[in-house]
Design a protein around this motif. Structure first.
Motif, PDB file in Angstrom:
ATOM      1  N   THR A 172     -18.154 -63.273  12.891  1.00  0.00           N
ATOM      2  CA  THR A 172     -18.984 -63.168  12.761  1.00  0.00           C
ATOM      3  C   THR A 172     -18.917 -62.399  13.878  1.00  0.00           C
ATOM      4  OG1 THR A 172     -18.611 -64.948  14.173  1.00  0.00           O
ATOM      5  CG2 THR A 172     -19.082 -65.794  12.669  1.00  0.00           C
ATOM      6  N   PRO A 173     -20.581 -61.623  13.614  1.00  0.00           N
ATOM      7  CA  PRO A 173     -20.581 -60.459  14.709  1.00  0.00           C
ATOM      8  C   PRO A 173     -20.512 -60.502  15.897  1.00  0.00           C
ATOM      9  CG  PRO A 173     -22.157 -60.946  12.774  1.00  0.00           C
ATOM     10  CD  PRO A 173     -21.169 -61.820  12.880  1.00  0.00           C
ATOM     11  N   SER A 174     -20.867 -61.986  16.231  1.00  0.00           N
ATOM     12  CA  SER A 174     -20.877 -62.267  17.719  1.00  0.00           C
ATOM     13  C   SER A 174     -19.415 -63.245  17.747  1.00  0.00           C
ATOM     14  CB  SER A 174     -21.819 -62.994  18.571  1.00  0.00           C
ATOM     15  OG  SER A 174     -22.337 -63.656  18.196  1.00  0.00           O
ATOM     16  N   VAL A 177     -25.826 -56.774  19.590  1.00  0.00           N
ATOM     17  CA  VAL A 177     -24.954 -57.661  18.457  1.00  0.00           C
ATOM     18  C   VAL A 177     -26.011 -58.392  17.342  1.00  0.00           C
ATOM     19  CG1 VAL A 177     -23.100 -59.078  17.097  1.00  0.00           C
ATOM     20  CG2 VAL A 177     -23.370 -57.582  19.206  1.00  0.00           C
ATOM     21  N   LEU A 178     -26.587 -59.506  18.197  1.00  0.00           N
ATOM     22  CA  LEU A 178     -27.161 -60.273  17.322  1.00  0.00           C
ATOM     23  C   LEU A 178     -29.192 -59.629  16.762  1.00  0.00           C
ATOM     24  CD1 LEU A 178     -26.918 -63.882  19.664  1.00  0.00           C
ATOM     25  CD2 LEU A 178     -26.343 -63.741  17.374  1.00  0.00           C
ATOM     26  N   HIS A 180     -24.097 -60.295  24.464  1.00  0.00           N
ATOM     27  CA  HIS A 180     -24.466 -59.920  22.913  1.00  0.00           C
ATOM     28  C   HIS A 180     -25.951 -60.514  21.800  1.00  0.00           C
ATOM     29  CE1 HIS A 180     -20.174 -61.680  23.583  1.00  0.00           C
ATOM     30  NE2 HIS A 180     -19.859 -61.438  22.641  1.00  0.00           N
ATOM     31  N   LYS A 224     -23.306 -70.759  22.242  1.00  0.00           N
ATOM     32  CA  LYS A 224     -21.070 -70.153  21.535  1.00  0.00           C
ATOM     33  C   LYS A 224     -20.625 -71.030  22.135  1.00  0.00           C
ATOM     34  CE  LYS A 224     -19.820 -66.205  21.460  1.00  0.00           C
ATOM     35  NZ  LYS A 224     -19.507 -64.686  21.670  1.00  0.00           N
ATOM     36  N   THR A 282     -14.786 -68.728  27.226  1.00  0.00           N
ATOM     37  CA  THR A 282     -15.368 -70.296  27.202  1.00  0.00           C
ATOM     38  C   THR A 282     -15.869 -70.679  25.814  1.00  0.00           C
ATOM     39  OG1 THR A 282     -17.208 -68.742  27.504  1.00  0.00           O
ATOM     40  CG2 THR A 282     -16.418 -69.272  29.187  1.00  0.00           C
ATOM     41  N   VAL A 283     -14.847 -70.489  24.213  1.00  0.00           N
ATOM     42  CA  VAL A 283     -15.703 -70.167  22.976  1.00  0.00           C
ATOM     43  C   VAL A 283     -14.466 -70.718  22.522  1.00  0.00           C
ATOM     44  CG1 VAL A 283     -15.848 -69.246  20.718  1.00  0.00           C
ATOM     45  CG2 VAL A 283     -16.616 -68.595  23.014  1.00  0.00           C
ATOM     46  N   GLU A 296     -22.538 -71.604  17.969  1.00  0.00           N
ATOM     47  CA  GLU A 296     -22.484 -70.067  17.677  1.00  0.00           C
ATOM     48  C   GLU A 296     -24.134 -69.274  16.692  1.00  0.00           C
ATOM     49  OE1 GLU A 296     -19.455 -68.184  16.503  1.00  0.00           O
ATOM     50  OE2 GLU A 296     -20.464 -65.857  15.892  1.00  0.00           O
ATOM     51  N   ALA A 297     -24.813 -68.564  17.306  1.00  0.00           N
ATOM     52  CA  ALA A 297     -25.568 -67.566  16.266  1.00  0.00           C
ATOM     53  C   ALA A 297     -24.560 -66.474  15.532  1.00  0.00           C
ATOM     54  CB  ALA A 297     -26.593 -67.796  17.267  1.00  0.00           C
ATOM     55  N   LYS A 298     -24.750 -66.479  14.687  1.00  0.00           N
ATOM     56  CA  LYS A 298     -24.768 -65.676  13.672  1.00  0.00           C
ATOM     57  C   LYS A 298     -25.368 -64.432  12.783  1.00  0.00           C
ATOM     58  CE  LYS A 298     -20.037 -68.946  12.052  1.00  0.00           C
ATOM     59  NZ  LYS A 298     -20.112 -69.874  10.937  1.00  0.00           N
ATOM     60  N   ASN A 329     -23.734 -50.895  19.643  1.00  0.00           N
ATOM     61  CA  ASN A 329     -23.364 -51.312  20.282  1.00  0.00           C
ATOM     62  C   ASN A 329     -22.429 -52.553  20.013  1.00  0.00           C
ATOM     63  OD1 ASN A 329     -22.462 -52.115  22.420  1.00  0.00           O
ATOM     64  ND2 ASN A 329     -24.334 -53.539  23.438  1.00  0.00           N
ATOM     65  N   PRO A 330     -22.028 -52.096  18.597  1.00  0.00           N
ATOM     66  CA  PRO A 330     -20.476 -53.108  17.885  1.00  0.00           C
ATOM     67  C   PRO A 330     -20.290 -53.574  18.851  1.00  0.00           C
ATOM     68  CG  PRO A 330     -20.285 -51.206  17.292  1.00  0.00           C
ATOM     69  CD  PRO A 330     -20.899 -50.644  18.141  1.00  0.00           C
ATOM     70  N   LYS A 331     -19.705 -55.755  18.007  1.00  0.00           N
ATOM     71  CA  LYS A 331     -18.502 -56.176  19.299  1.00  0.00           C
ATOM     72  C   LYS A 331     -17.167 -55.911  17.847  1.00  0.00           C
ATOM     73  CE  LYS A 331     -16.837 -60.230  21.109  1.00  0.00           C
ATOM     74  NZ  LYS A 331     -17.337 -61.438  21.172  1.00  0.00           N
ATOM     75  N   THR A 388     -27.873 -58.211  13.258  1.00  0.00           N
ATOM     76  CA  THR A 388     -27.898 -59.508  12.241  1.00  0.00           C
ATOM     77  C   THR A 388     -30.036 -59.468  11.946  1.00  0.00           C
ATOM     78  OG1 THR A 388     -29.032 -60.890  13.439  1.00  0.00           O
ATOM     79  CG2 THR A 388     -26.379 -60.476  13.410  1.00  0.00           C
TER      80      THR A 388
END
Lengths: 416, 116
Positions: free
Chosen positions: B100-102, A243-244, A240, A66, B113-114, A207-209, B48-50, A247
């Motif tokens: 987006t999820p993350s 979170v992934l 993360h 990411k 960093t993003v 980024e992996a969505k 454990n959501p963001k 999905t």
């Protein structure tokens, strides 16, 4: 092209003002399909790609990240390396890693600056003494170097430590001479460079969505650079990862929290080993630049903010100043947080799951850096063979149904 | 450090509180009949959501009462605090700041960093 570093290449590049060093890795655009995709460009992910290509002969591999390589927890930890864990399963995993560390600079031809200056774990009360002595004996039975130090021996090694005049006096310590510290960026860059040489596509700012599955099989991953199909996906995204996983419809037993660290202004050499104390929660080593590298704790609440609460810093500094009164007047230069994924038993998950072709390497919590090469090595095996290496067999997801946990709360430096 | 508005005492420093993890977790009925896996999920697995998250806090060093809140874990912003017997507020009431999820929110993540 193989890039080797030597005294001659340094001399040659010095003549041209260091302007002609080749790029360490390519920055390709993603292809439509890969045999394996690794999500997460930290040390564990890059190492996984490296060992997949090197030991398992996979040709068509991508790694997506990411942000930038090593910008997550690989660049945010206190770089402590040791293998003095209590249970056999953990001891074998971390010792496997420590053995790889010992030869990594040579293997990668890239200096990871692994410095085996020893790691000390302090005991502050009767219970600590019993627990730590038990751990020393368990380590010795597993062939891991570990010894008990008396208070006098500690004073000799770390004369600046206040052992008596404090609320929780220092009564002894365990010591692992082969433990130490390494350069955090170097492990990411070294793995990245050598993986790239073997044809791994390292794709940053991607980024992996969403992980897509179909009929219980992996299809591919939706990314910020489009959909990429894959036969296998390994998720190594630390904080993360949960979170992934969500999905793909998978719930993992992980909680994400900020873990903080800080460094002081640089000073002359004052402490030549790594000293950790779980009881009062302070651990410290000195970097080659001279900064004291200090590890603090995790926040009590779940969060993805790479920052952490100031009360955590206060607690750690309080313990530091009591243990080392000489540090009382020092200035701290920087403070930061990284998002760690914590497992209920303080042990990692290196496992396949219900979805065919989907693998997780996560749950390293507050102590993943030491395990980087070992974790990557056995995770690559797990992905390539569709079954765990005997070293990581115990670290499966099934343990949360069977109850066969690997409880390492005692050996983890940061209380979980 | 967070400032938490205790529904009984008013706003206080977070150091007076203890976090109780996810709120509204229901113990499965008929625990003797369910599989080990279902039981393991209840014991070990928490959301454990963001982003938006229901969680519990207790005012340990104050009134010692439990209460719930909705907090955004991507920014740490506390969006609503409610008592244990108040109805659970629906998440659609709140704005989810990550796309987006993350992904990262525009402000408040501390993550540089993003590239935005």
């Amino acid at each position: 092209m193989k890039k080797n570093y030597s005294i001659f290449s340094i001399a040659r590049n010095a003549l041209s003002g260091h302007k002609n060093w080749p790029k360490m890795w390519r920055s390709p655009e993603p292809r439509e399909f890969y045999d394996a995709i690794i999500i997460g460009g930290g040390g564990h992910g890059l190492g996984t790609a490296y060992y997949l290509a090197k030991e398992h002969g996979l040709k068509n591999i991508a790694l997506i990240e990411k942000g930038w390589l090593g910008g997550g927890n690989t660049g945010r930890n206190t770089t402590i390396i040791r293998s003095n864990y209590l249970w056999d399963d953990s001891a074998h995993l971390y010792e496997h890693s420590l053995k790889l560390w010992e030869n990594l600079s040579q293997e990668l031809n890239y200096n990871v600056m692994f410095s085996q200056r020893g790691v000390m774990n302090l005991a502050h009360n009767e219970h600590d003494i019993k627990e730590i002595k038990r751990r020393v004996s368990a380590n010795n039975l597993n062939g891991i170097d570990s010894e008990w130090l008396s208070k006098e021996e500690i004073q000799k090694m770390v004369p600046i430590m206040n052992t008596d005049n404090l609320r929780y006096p220092v009564l002894g310590a365990s010591f692992q001479p082969r433990g130490g510290v390494a350069r955090h960026d170097a492990i990411a860059w070294g793995f990245a460079m050598r993986a790239d040489e073997m044809g791994v596509d390292i794709i940053q700012n991607c980024e992996a969505k969403q992980i897509r599955t179909k009929n219980g099989k992996i299809e591919g991953v939706e990314t910020s650079k489009g959909f990429i199909r894959a036969n296998k996906i390994g998720v190594v995204a630390s904080g993360h990862t949960g979170v992934l996983a969500e999905t793909a419809g998978i719930r993992l037993p992980l909680q994400s929290k900020p873990l903080q660290a800080l460094v002081s202004e640089p000073i002359k050499p004052i402490i030549n080993t790594v000293v950790m104390s779980s009881a009062v929660h302070a651990y410290v080593s000195q970097s080659d630049k001279g900064e004291l590298v200090i590890g603090a704790g995790t926040d009590s609440y779940n969060s993805f903010t790479q920052r952490g609460g100031f009360n955590i810093i206060e607690e750690t500094i309080r313990a530091m100043v009591e243990l080392y009164p000489v540090f009382g007047k020092m200035k701290m230069l920087r403070q930061w947080g990284g998002i760690v994924d914590i497992c209920p038993d303080a042990s990692p998950i290196i496992s396949k799951c219900d979805v065919e072709g989907l693998f997780f390497n996560c749950g390293w919590g507050t102590g993943g850096f030491k395990a980087t090469p070992g974790s990557a090595n056995v995770f690559a095996h797990t992905i390539a063979k569709n079954e765990p290496h005997q070293i990581n067999a115990a670290f499966n997801l099934d343990r949360f149904a069977s109850g066969k946990l690997v409880d390492e709360h005692g050996a983890a430096a940061v209380a979980h | 450090m967070l400032v938490i508005d205790c529904p009984y005492c008013g706003p206080r420093d977070q150091s007076e509180f203890s976090n109780g993890g996810e709120a509204h977790v229901k113990r499965p009925d008929g625990s003797q009949d369910i599989s080990d896996r279902e039981w393991g999920e209840y014991v070990f697995i928490r959301s454990n959501p963001k982003g938006l998250f229901y969680e519990r806090w207790v005012h340990s060093h104050g009134c010692r009462k439990w209460f719930n809140c909705v907090r955004d874990t991507s920014t740490d912003e506390i969006l609503e605090i409610y008592k244990l017997d108040d109805p659970q507020p629906p998440l659609k009431k709140f704005e989810n700041k990550i796309k987006t999820p993350s992904g990262e929110p525009d402000v408040g993540s501390g993550n540089f960093t993003v590239k935005k």
